[in-house]
Design a protein around this motif. Structure first.
Motif, PDB file in Angstrom:
ATOM      1  N   PHE A 185      38.406   8.032  36.126  1.00 21.52           N
ATOM      2  CA  PHE A 185      37.956   8.460  37.437  1.00 21.52           C
ATOM      3  C   PHE A 185      38.963   9.401  38.056  1.00 21.52           C
ATOM      4  O   PHE A 185      40.161   9.189  37.954  1.00 21.52           O
ATOM      5  CB  PHE A 185      37.756   7.256  38.361  1.00 21.52           C
ATOM      6  CG  PHE A 185      36.672   6.347  37.892  1.00 21.52           C
ATOM      7  CD1 PHE A 185      35.352   6.724  37.997  1.00 21.52           C
ATOM      8  CD2 PHE A 185      36.966   5.132  37.329  1.00 21.52           C
ATOM      9  CE1 PHE A 185      34.352   5.898  37.556  1.00 21.52           C
ATOM     10  CE2 PHE A 185      35.978   4.295  36.882  1.00 21.52           C
ATOM     11  CZ  PHE A 185      34.650   4.684  36.999  1.00 21.52           C
ATOM     12  N   ASP A 186      38.478  10.422  38.713  1.00 19.14           N
ATOM     13  CA  ASP A 186      39.327  11.392  39.398  1.00 19.14           C
ATOM     14  C   ASP A 186      39.298  11.080  40.882  1.00 19.14           C
ATOM     15  O   ASP A 186      38.283  11.223  41.534  1.00 19.14           O
ATOM     16  CB  ASP A 186      38.809  12.804  39.141  1.00 19.14           C
ATOM     17  CG  ASP A 186      39.573  13.852  39.917  1.00 19.14           C
ATOM     18  OD1 ASP A 186      40.672  13.541  40.409  1.00 19.14           O
ATOM     19  OD2 ASP A 186      39.067  14.982  40.020  1.00 19.14           O
ATOM     20  N   LYS A 187      40.412  10.616  41.408  1.00 18.28           N
ATOM     21  CA  LYS A 187      40.494  10.304  42.827  1.00 18.28           C
ATOM     22  C   LYS A 187      41.272  11.374  43.579  1.00 18.28           C
ATOM     23  O   LYS A 187      41.720  11.156  44.680  1.00 18.28           O
ATOM     24  CB  LYS A 187      41.165   8.946  43.026  1.00 18.28           C
ATOM     25  CG  LYS A 187      40.315   7.813  42.540  1.00 18.28           C
ATOM     26  CD  LYS A 187      40.995   6.501  42.720  1.00 18.28           C
ATOM     27  CE  LYS A 187      41.257   6.245  44.159  1.00 18.28           C
ATOM     28  NZ  LYS A 187      41.765   4.925  44.440  1.00 18.28           N
ATOM     29  N   SER A 188      41.426  12.566  42.991  1.00 23.59           N
ATOM     30  CA  SER A 188      42.233  13.606  43.617  1.00 23.59           C
ATOM     31  C   SER A 188      41.676  14.014  44.963  1.00 23.59           C
ATOM     32  O   SER A 188      42.428  14.379  45.855  1.00 23.59           O
ATOM     33  CB  SER A 188      42.346  14.814  42.698  1.00 23.59           C
ATOM     34  OG  SER A 188      41.069  15.340  42.428  1.00 23.59           O
ATOM     35  N   HIS A 189      40.361  13.949  45.134  1.00 23.68           N
ATOM     36  CA  HIS A 189      39.785  14.338  46.409  1.00 23.68           C
ATOM     37  C   HIS A 189      39.757  13.176  47.405  1.00 23.68           C
ATOM     38  O   HIS A 189      39.382  13.356  48.539  1.00 23.68           O
ATOM     39  CB  HIS A 189      38.377  14.892  46.210  1.00 23.68           C
ATOM     40  CG  HIS A 189      37.473  13.956  45.471  1.00 23.68           C
ATOM     41  ND1 HIS A 189      37.530  13.811  44.105  1.00 23.68           N
ATOM     42  CD2 HIS A 189      36.525  13.116  45.894  1.00 23.68           C
ATOM     43  CE1 HIS A 189      36.635  12.927  43.729  1.00 23.68           C
ATOM     44  NE2 HIS A 189      36.017  12.490  44.795  1.00 23.68           N
ATOM     45  N   ALA A 190      40.193  12.001  47.002  1.00 28.48           N
ATOM     46  CA  ALA A 190      40.142  10.841  47.885  1.00 28.48           C
ATOM     47  C   ALA A 190      41.216  10.875  48.969  1.00 28.48           C
ATOM     48  O   ALA A 190      41.045  10.295  50.011  1.00 28.48           O
ATOM     49  CB  ALA A 190      40.296   9.550  47.083  1.00 28.48           C
ATOM     50  N   THR A 191      42.323  11.549  48.725  1.00 31.02           N
ATOM     51  CA  THR A 191      43.395  11.551  49.714  1.00 31.02           C
ATOM     52  C   THR A 191      43.238  12.653  50.735  1.00 31.02           C
ATOM     53  O   THR A 191      44.016  12.752  51.655  1.00 31.02           O
ATOM     54  CB  THR A 191      44.765  11.711  49.018  1.00 31.02           C
ATOM     55  OG1 THR A 191      44.746  12.915  48.278  1.00 31.02           O
ATOM     56  CG2 THR A 191      45.070  10.536  48.150  1.00 31.02           C
ATOM     57  N   GLY A 192      42.236  13.498  50.589  1.00 39.67           N
ATOM     58  CA  GLY A 192      42.002  14.568  51.547  1.00 39.67           C
ATOM     59  C   GLY A 192      42.941  15.733  51.305  1.00 39.67           C
ATOM     60  O   GLY A 192      43.788  15.722  50.433  1.00 39.67           O
ATOM     61  N   SER A 193      42.800  16.764  52.102  1.00 39.52           N
ATOM     62  CA  SER A 193      43.647  17.935  51.913  1.00 39.52           C
ATOM     63  C   SER A 193      45.073  17.616  52.297  1.00 39.52           C
ATOM     64  O   SER A 193      45.326  16.937  53.285  1.00 39.52           O
ATOM     65  CB  SER A 193      43.110  19.099  52.746  1.00 39.52           C
ATOM     66  OG  SER A 193      43.117  18.751  54.104  1.00 39.52           O
ATOM     67  N   GLY A 194      45.999  18.119  51.516  1.00 42.61           N
ATOM     68  CA  GLY A 194      47.409  17.850  51.779  1.00 42.61           C
ATOM     69  C   GLY A 194      47.727  16.382  51.646  1.00 42.61           C
ATOM     70  O   GLY A 194      48.506  15.844  52.415  1.00 42.61           O
ATOM     71  N   GLY A 195      47.128  15.704  50.681  1.00 39.73           N
ATOM     72  CA  GLY A 195      47.328  14.272  50.494  1.00 39.73           C
ATOM     73  C   GLY A 195      48.784  13.869  50.559  1.00 39.73           C
ATOM     74  O   GLY A 195      49.679  14.692  50.545  1.00 39.73           O
ATOM     75  N   GLY A 196      49.046  12.623  50.670  1.00 44.00           N
ATOM     76  CA  GLY A 196      50.413  12.141  50.690  1.00 44.00           C
ATOM     77  C   GLY A 196      51.015  12.105  52.069  1.00 44.00           C
ATOM     78  O   GLY A 196      52.221  11.995  52.212  1.00 44.00           O
ATOM     79  N   SER A 197      50.183  12.206  53.101  1.00 45.49           N
ATOM     80  CA  SER A 197      50.733  12.183  54.444  1.00 45.49           C
ATOM     81  C   SER A 197      51.313  10.818  54.787  1.00 45.49           C
ATOM     82  O   SER A 197      52.159  10.715  55.652  1.00 45.49           O
ATOM     83  CB  SER A 197      49.647  12.565  55.457  1.00 45.49           C
ATOM     84  OG  SER A 197      48.567  11.674  55.365  1.00 45.49           O
ATOM     85  N   ILE A 198      50.868   9.768  54.094  1.00 48.85           N
ATOM     86  CA  ILE A 198      51.391   8.429  54.354  1.00 48.85           C
ATOM     87  C   ILE A 198      52.743   8.249  53.671  1.00 48.85           C
ATOM     88  O   ILE A 198      53.693   7.787  54.276  1.00 48.85           O
ATOM     89  CB  ILE A 198      50.413   7.348  53.826  1.00 48.85           C
ATOM     90  CG1 ILE A 198      49.110   7.407  54.610  1.00 48.85           C
ATOM     91  CG2 ILE A 198      51.012   5.979  53.927  1.00 48.85           C
ATOM     92  CD1 ILE A 198      48.045   6.497  54.067  1.00 48.85           C
ATOM     93  N   ALA A 199      52.820   8.611  52.406  1.00 50.19           N
ATOM     94  CA  ALA A 199      54.026   8.387  51.621  1.00 50.19           C
ATOM     95  C   ALA A 199      54.821   9.683  51.512  1.00 50.19           C
ATOM     96  O   ALA A 199      54.339  10.655  50.959  1.00 50.19           O
ATOM     97  CB  ALA A 199      53.653   7.872  50.235  1.00 50.19           C
ATOM     98  N   ALA A 200      56.010   9.700  52.042  1.00 52.92           N
ATOM     99  CA  ALA A 200      56.830  10.911  52.006  1.00 52.92           C
ATOM    100  C   ALA A 200      58.300  10.608  51.747  1.00 52.92           C
ATOM    101  O   ALA A 200      59.148  11.461  51.925  1.00 52.92           O
ATOM    102  CB  ALA A 200      56.678  11.681  53.313  1.00 52.92           C
ATOM    103  N   GLY A 201      58.600   9.382  51.330  1.00 55.14           N
ATOM    104  CA  GLY A 201      59.988   8.990  51.108  1.00 55.14           C
ATOM    105  C   GLY A 201      60.532   9.500  49.785  1.00 55.14           C
ATOM    106  O   GLY A 201      59.826  10.088  48.969  1.00 55.14           O
ATOM    107  N   SER A 202      61.824   9.257  49.563  1.00 51.41           N
ATOM    108  CA  SER A 202      62.474   9.754  48.348  1.00 51.41           C
ATOM    109  C   SER A 202      63.007   8.638  47.451  1.00 51.41           C
ATOM    110  O   SER A 202      63.582   8.920  46.418  1.00 51.41           O
ATOM    111  CB  SER A 202      63.623  10.694  48.736  1.00 51.41           C
ATOM    112  OG  SER A 202      64.561   9.989  49.532  1.00 51.41           O
TER     113      SER A 202
END
Length: 180
Positions: free
Chosen positions: A51-68
């Motif tokens: 399954f391809d969930k690439s479109h599930a996070t919306g544009s510019g995905g990763g707004s929730i997780a941004a840590g290092s």
């Protein structure tokens, strides 16, 4: 009032009988069994499809997780992760811990790397074959997730069910490449 219900039930009974007889006249038992078998087999094989969930996070995905820190849930690669971190169970970002194996199917998310602000495809593979890694942090990001009947957009599935050893252990986040 009971006369009304009796009449309705009698009509429903006649309609059901007429429909059943019509189906029985136009198709045989083998045809029915073939269709039923296809339906059952198709339902059993559907969870094994990728399954391809690439479109599930919306544009510019990763707004929730941004840590290092890959040992924390807010690490940027974990923007669509639902599971325990293999980095806390003896594995790495892309390798399952010893004694476990990667699921043969996975889901894919699009996460934004805060260092270069580019979007990357991340493959989330459940590691299977060992008992649940209870000492690890459980991460659950559901941005863009849809109900369970929309499996391509649903990450709450035990993807180990496609393997011979279905026991879930943890999840890795493998960097696939740049999202286009």
């Amino acid at each position: 009032m009971t006369g009304f219900f009796d009449t309705m039930l009698a009509r429903l009974d006649r309609l059901t009988e007429t429909g059943t007889r019509r189906v029985a006249q136009t198709s045989g038992r083998r045809s029915f069994l073939a269709k039923a078998g296809t339906l059952i087999l198709g339902g059993a094989l559907a969870p094994m499809l990728p399954f391809d969930k690439s479109h599930a996070t919306g544009s510019g995905g990763g707004s929730i997780a941004a840590g290092s820190d890959p040992l924390q849930c807010d690490y940027w690669r974990y923007c669509s992760l639902d599971g325990t971190l293999c980095t806390q169970c003896g594995g790495s970002l892309s390798m399952c811990p010893p004694g476990s194996e990667a699921s043969t199917v996975s889901w894919v998310g699009t996460c934004r790397n805060p260092d270069d602000t580019k979007d990357y495809l991340i493959s989330y593979n459940d590691c299977c074959g060992k008992t649940f890694c209870g000492n690890a942090t459980f991460c659950n990001f559901n941005e863009g997730e849809k109900p369970g009947y929309r499996m391509a957009l649903h990450n709450d599935i035990n993807w180990c069910m496609a393997n011979t050893s279905v026991g879930y252990h943890c999840t890795v986040a493998v960097l696939v490449g740049l999202a286009e």
